[in-house]
Design a protein around this motif. Structure first.
Motif, mmCIF file in Angstrom:
data_model
loop_
_atom_site.group_PDB
_atom_site.id
_atom_site.type_symbol
_atom_site.label_atom_id
_atom_site.label_comp_id
_atom_site.label_asym_id
_atom_site.label_seq_id
_atom_site.Cartn_x
_atom_site.Cartn_y
_atom_site.Cartn_z
ATOM 1 N N TYR A 16 -48.267 -42.018 -27.334
ATOM 2 C CA TYR A 16 -47.593 -41.886 -25.857
ATOM 3 C C TYR A 16 -47.342 -43.440 -25.473
ATOM 4 O O TYR A 16 -48.239 -44.246 -25.000
ATOM 5 C CB TYR A 16 -48.560 -41.284 -24.984
ATOM 6 N N VAL A 19 -49.919 -46.024 -26.234
ATOM 7 C CA VAL A 19 -51.168 -45.258 -26.338
ATOM 8 C C VAL A 19 -51.208 -44.925 -27.609
ATOM 9 O O VAL A 19 -50.282 -44.099 -27.950
ATOM 10 C CB VAL A 19 -51.607 -44.532 -25.397
ATOM 11 N N ALA A 21 -52.542 -41.932 -29.501
ATOM 12 C CA ALA A 21 -53.648 -40.709 -29.182
ATOM 13 C C ALA A 21 -54.417 -40.432 -30.386
ATOM 14 O O ALA A 21 -55.258 -39.794 -30.591
ATOM 15 C CB ALA A 21 -53.086 -39.629 -28.269
ATOM 16 N N ASP A 40 -65.391 -37.179 -27.405
ATOM 17 C CA ASP A 40 -65.490 -37.664 -26.041
ATOM 18 C C ASP A 40 -64.158 -37.399 -25.507
ATOM 19 O O ASP A 40 -63.181 -37.179 -25.945
ATOM 20 C CB ASP A 40 -66.026 -38.938 -25.969
ATOM 21 N N ASN A 41 -64.081 -37.897 -23.950
ATOM 22 C CA ASN A 41 -62.742 -37.734 -23.359
ATOM 23 C C ASN A 41 -61.878 -38.725 -23.996
ATOM 24 O O ASN A 41 -62.356 -39.651 -24.020
ATOM 25 C CB ASN A 41 -62.996 -37.898 -21.891
ATOM 26 N N GLY A 42 -60.658 -38.085 -24.152
ATOM 27 C CA GLY A 42 -59.876 -39.207 -24.700
ATOM 28 C C GLY A 42 -59.731 -39.294 -26.050
ATOM 29 O O GLY A 42 -59.324 -40.164 -26.790
ATOM 30 N N ALA A 43 -60.627 -38.427 -26.863
ATOM 31 C CA ALA A 43 -60.835 -38.783 -28.276
ATOM 32 C C ALA A 43 -59.600 -38.001 -28.892
ATOM 33 O O ALA A 43 -59.218 -38.613 -30.227
ATOM 34 C CB ALA A 43 -61.939 -37.969 -28.925
ATOM 35 N N GLY A 44 -58.788 -37.424 -28.383
ATOM 36 C CA GLY A 44 -57.335 -37.048 -29.007
ATOM 37 C C GLY A 44 -57.464 -35.440 -29.291
ATOM 38 O O GLY A 44 -56.420 -34.881 -29.914
ATOM 39 N N LYS A 45 -58.577 -34.608 -28.830
ATOM 40 C CA LYS A 45 -58.491 -33.264 -29.220
ATOM 41 C C LYS A 45 -57.392 -32.453 -28.703
ATOM 42 O O LYS A 45 -56.668 -31.688 -29.581
ATOM 43 C CB LYS A 45 -59.851 -32.538 -28.336
ATOM 44 N N SER A 46 -56.898 -32.554 -27.353
ATOM 45 C CA SER A 46 -55.701 -31.844 -26.732
ATOM 46 C C SER A 46 -54.678 -32.235 -27.500
ATOM 47 O O SER A 46 -53.589 -31.544 -27.715
ATOM 48 C CB SER A 46 -55.776 -31.940 -25.202
ATOM 49 N N THR A 47 -54.239 -33.599 -27.768
ATOM 50 C CA THR A 47 -53.131 -33.949 -28.432
ATOM 51 C C THR A 47 -52.975 -33.327 -29.682
ATOM 52 O O THR A 47 -51.986 -32.781 -30.162
ATOM 53 C CB THR A 47 -53.144 -35.405 -28.588
HETATM 54 N N1 LIG Z 1 -48.801 -37.376 -22.066
HETATM 55 C C1 LIG Z 1 -49.508 -38.284 -22.444
HETATM 56 N N2 LIG Z 1 -49.075 -39.555 -21.944
HETATM 57 C C2 LIG Z 1 -49.976 -40.706 -22.021
HETATM 58 N N3 LIG Z 1 -50.977 -40.517 -22.609
HETATM 59 C C3 LIG Z 1 -51.563 -39.404 -23.011
HETATM 60 C C4 LIG Z 1 -50.937 -38.312 -22.872
HETATM 61 N N4 LIG Z 1 -51.480 -37.393 -23.100
HETATM 62 C C5 LIG Z 1 -52.640 -37.955 -23.948
HETATM 63 N N5 LIG Z 1 -52.691 -39.311 -23.586
HETATM 64 C C6 LIG Z 1 -53.733 -40.343 -23.956
HETATM 65 O O1 LIG Z 1 -54.060 -40.061 -25.408
HETATM 66 C C7 LIG Z 1 -55.528 -40.071 -25.545
HETATM 67 C C8 LIG Z 1 -56.018 -38.770 -26.039
HETATM 68 O O2 LIG Z 1 -55.897 -37.763 -25.045
HETATM 69 P P1 LIG Z 1 -56.217 -36.112 -25.286
HETATM 70 O O3 LIG Z 1 -55.722 -35.789 -26.421
HETATM 71 O O4 LIG Z 1 -55.945 -35.595 -23.957
HETATM 72 O O5 LIG Z 1 -57.915 -36.353 -25.559
HETATM 73 P P2 LIG Z 1 -59.067 -35.393 -25.257
HETATM 74 O O6 LIG Z 1 -58.321 -33.886 -25.255
HETATM 75 O O7 LIG Z 1 -59.908 -35.435 -26.514
HETATM 76 O O8 LIG Z 1 -59.824 -35.735 -23.900
HETATM 77 C C9 LIG Z 1 -56.042 -40.433 -24.222
HETATM 78 O O9 LIG Z 1 -55.936 -41.921 -24.269
HETATM 79 C C10 LIG Z 1 -54.932 -40.048 -23.227
HETATM 80 O O10 LIG Z 1 -55.054 -40.998 -22.265
#
Ligand SMILES: Nc1ncnc2c1ncn2[C@@H]1O[C@H](COP(=O)(O)OP(=O)(O)O)[C@@H](O)[C@H]1O
Ligand SMILES: [Mg+2]
Length: 256
Positions: A16, A19, A21, A40-47
């Protein structure tokens, strides 16, 4: 591909802007298992879930569904191949009843001319919904009320049931119990177990480690956009999971 692998990711990269991810993330979900995806938060799970369910396009790496390389252009494309997602923020239509929610966007038309005129087979959909809820053990006070009248746990159970109804291979659940109380949470987890027992791969994202240890068969750990550990849940301890999430432990147990 080992036997029973439903969905696999190899070296997924997602950026992104500046970043990164996902930095070459691997992942595996097998048929008939609950695999927890933790980190942990920000690990990339949702991505990772977004890339594996068609909501985002990865910048690199490979996805295989039942051994075949796939590229999901959209969530609809993933759904067509049996991959469904239950999102963290409840994705139900509050004004519609439970049956209408199950068939949202996939309504069954009536036979013949009435169907061609846009009439829906409401009683048929309702009968299928009742049977589906029964099979999954979802108990609702009434099938004839708008979803808004149900409790949070009941609404979440309907959201899970809807995904499962259409998922032939994989269901992703991003924090499905985060907003729920203890009893409601247990109900949703019981639905998750039944789905697993039907042979679908359930991918559960959760911050609740006791919940992960209670419901998952395997656990995969993401850290800074890569998979750093995987465990057989029965052999894993809370301490090991925390150590893996914080980078103090790497562990790769290919539990076949
Ligand atoms: N749409 C986006 N734009 C910019 N950065 C993003 C976006 N989505 C996720 N990130 C970044 O990618 C990294 C992984 O995020 P995310 O997948 O949400 O982690 P998790 O779900 O494990 O908390 C983080 O640093 C987050 O800030
Ligand atoms: Mg997340």
């Amino acid at each position: 591909m080992s036997a029973g692998v439903a969905l696999e990711a190899f070296g997924l990269v997602k950026r992104y802007g500046g970043v990164e991810a996902l930095r070459g993330a691997n992942f595996q979900a097998r048929a008939g298992e609950v695999v927890a995806l933790i980190g942990d938060n920000g690990a990339g799970k949702s991505t990772l879930v977004k890339c594996l369910s068609g909501a985002e396009r990865p910048d690199g790496g490979e996805i295989r569904l039942a051994g075949e390389r796939v590229e999901f252009a959209t969530p609809t494309a993933a759904r067509r191949l049996g991959v469904e997602t239950v999102y963290q923020d409840l994705a139900v239509a509050p004004d519609l009843d439970p049956a209408a929610n199950l068939f949202l966007g996939r309504e069954i038309p009536r036979r013949g001319l009435l169907g061609k005129l846009g009439m829906l087979d409401k009683s048929g959909m309702k009968a299928q919904a009742v049977e589906h809820f029964r099979r999954l053990g979802v108990t609702l006070p009434s099938i004839d009320v708008p979803i808004a009248a149900l409790s949070g746990g009941q609404r979440q159970s309907v959201a899970v049931a809807r995904a499962v109804m259409w998922a032939s291979r994989v269901v992703f659940m991003d924090e499905p119990t985060a907003a729920l109380g203890v009893v409601q949470r247990e109900r949703v987890l019981e639905v998750v177990r039944r789905v697993r027992d039907e042979g679908i791969a359930v991918v559960l994202i959760s911050h609740n480690m006791p919940e992960v240890l209670a419901v998952a068969d395997r656990i995969e750990v993401l850290r800074l956009g890569t998979r750093v550990a995987r465990f057989t849940a029965a052999d894993a301890t809370l301490e090991q999971l925390v150590a893996a999430m914080t980078g103090a432990l790497t562990h790769d147990e290919d539990a076949a």
